[in-house]
Design an enzyme around this catalytic site. Structure first.
Site, PDB file in Angstrom:
ATOM      1  N   LYS A 109     -12.186  -3.276  -6.701  1.00 37.30           N
ATOM      2  CA  LYS A 109     -12.785  -2.129  -7.093  1.00 37.30           C
ATOM      3  C   LYS A 109     -11.795  -1.396  -7.660  1.00 37.30           C
ATOM      4  O   LYS A 109     -12.196  -0.204  -8.160  1.00 37.30           O
ATOM      5  CB  LYS A 109     -13.369  -1.482  -5.613  1.00 37.30           C
TER       6      LYS A 109
ATOM      7  N   LYS B  56      -8.162 -11.123  -9.191  1.00 42.13           N
ATOM      8  CA  LYS B  56      -9.135 -11.023  -8.144  1.00 42.13           C
ATOM      9  C   LYS B  56     -10.138  -9.853  -8.485  1.00 42.13           C
ATOM     10  O   LYS B  56      -9.723  -8.783  -8.966  1.00 42.13           O
ATOM     11  CB  LYS B  56      -8.582 -10.464  -6.902  1.00 42.13           C
TER      12      LYS B  56
ATOM     13  N   LYS C 266       0.802  -1.350   0.101  1.00 39.04           N
ATOM     14  CA  LYS C 266      -0.007   0.231   0.053  1.00 39.04           C
ATOM     15  C   LYS C 266       0.846   1.319  -0.104  1.00 39.04           C
ATOM     16  O   LYS C 266       0.518   2.259  -0.378  1.00 39.04           O
ATOM     17  CB  LYS C 266      -0.909   0.045   1.231  1.00 39.04           C
TER      18      LYS C 266
END
Ligand code: TRP
Length: 346
Positions: free
Chosen positions: A209, A206, A122
């Site tokens: 969003k 996967k 991240k």
């Protein structure tokens, strides 16, 4: 000195999990998290929050944060969670999370956090610009869990490492403060078969969003026609469905759609194949679309209704926060006492 194992936790069993209010939820979140929570609520005491404290570890527009928080809460309830049964609340509304997180920041070691792979991903290339909050994110997560002495945490595979850290922190706290069995060592409840939903455009990725193509996912707020369109346009191959799992495995897109069908219908992949073996996607896709529309469209409708009535939603969230605080506050008080913080003698 004895070499007996330290006393094990023997308190009640509790389930805890959280979802971040950063972006629209999709079918992957529904099958991997929300539906699981719904199945658990009748068996165990559940604490399910909207992780707004975690969300601000990366920039969130202040004008949007509360609305996004309500949207996740609406998704919880629309998916079938009963706010009179499970405690549903915004994380920031229960201050005890932050209290315990500070104590845990002083229990966890830099070396432990340096190993956290999700934080590394991240913070990306610009590590120097990442917030300090992002770095201690897994410590806050440990506090989320242990402030309720939760024993079971339904999460995806990607959160396993955070659960390991939570157990390390619990164990070190229990040790350092001479409090054997005070915090439980919580176990992850990892997603079962069919719950890992892949992109409709690429069976290797996967469902996410952050995928730029909206056709890669089914959003909880998609209407009937959109759901149907997306299923019909989903990438597949020209072969009919096989009659065994081995042959299915090699075809990632087919495998994913069969998995979704199974998860929605409560069937194993093999049971789905028993029903559809030999049929092509011209037959399978309409059946899948019908099943998805049947379940997901009413959830979207109910979400829209709840979002349109923030007063009802807020009453439920306030009630959830109150019930959660009633469990969390005594735990934090006890932890403060163990640490040795001042408290009034009068
Ligand atoms: N980190 C989790 C995620 O990104 C969200 C989360 C925050 C969470 N606190 C938690 C999950 C506590 C389980 C338990 O999905």
């Amino acid at each position: 000195m004895t070499d007996q194992a330290p006393a094990a936790y023997d308190g009640p069993q509790r389930v805890l999990s959280g979802v971040q209010p950063s972006g629209a939820l999709h079918l992957g979140n529904y099958l991997g998290a929300l539906k699981k929570f719904v199945d658990l609520q009748s068996r165990m005491d559940c604490f399910l929050f909207v992780a707004d404290l975690h969300a601000i570890t990366v920039w969130q527009e202040p004008d949007k944060l509360a609305a996004q928080t309500r949207e996740i809460a609406a998704a919880y309830i629309a998916s079938g969670l009963d706010p009179d049964r499970a405690a549903i609340f915004p994380q920031s509304a229960v201050r005890a999370h932050v209290d315990l997180a500070w104590i845990f920041n002083c229990v966890a070691r830099l070396g432990w956090l340096d190993r956290m792979t999700q934080v590394k991903e991240k913070s990306g290339k610009l590590k120097e610009r990442a917030t300090v909050g992002l770095y201690t994110y897994p410590v806050l997560q440990a506090a989320d869990i242990l402030v309720y002495k939760a024993t079971h945490v339904p999460v995806g595979e990607d959160q396993k490492q955070h659960l390991e850290l939570t157990r390390d922190i619990a164990q070190k706290f229990n040790n350092d403060f001479n409090a054997p069995g005070f915090f439980p060592l919580p176990e992850p409840l990892i997603e079962g078969p069919g719950a890992r939903v892949m992109s409709l455009r690429d069976g290797q990725a996967k469902m996410s969003k952050s995928d730029p193509s909206d056709y890669s996912r089914i959003n909880l707020l998609d209407d009937k026609d959109t759901i149907d369109q997306k299923v019909r346009k989903a990438r597949t191959d020209p072969e009919p469905l096989p009659d065994n799992l081995e042959a299915l495995k090699a075809r990632s897109e087919a495998d994913n759609l069969v998995g979704v069908y199974g998860a929605m219908a409560g069937l194993t992949k093999l049971e789905v194949l028993e029903r559809f073996a030999g049929q092509g996607f011209g037959q399978f896709k309409p059946a899948l679309s019908e099943l998805l529309v049947e379940t997901m469209a009413p959830i979207g409708d109910e979400m829209r209704r709840l979002i349109g009535d923030p007063a009802e939603l807020d009453r439920n969230l306030a009630k959830g926060a109150e019930r959660a605080s009633a469990i969390a506050e005594p735990v934090v008080d006890e932890a403060r006492r163990k640490v040795g913080f001042w408290r009034p003698t009068i």
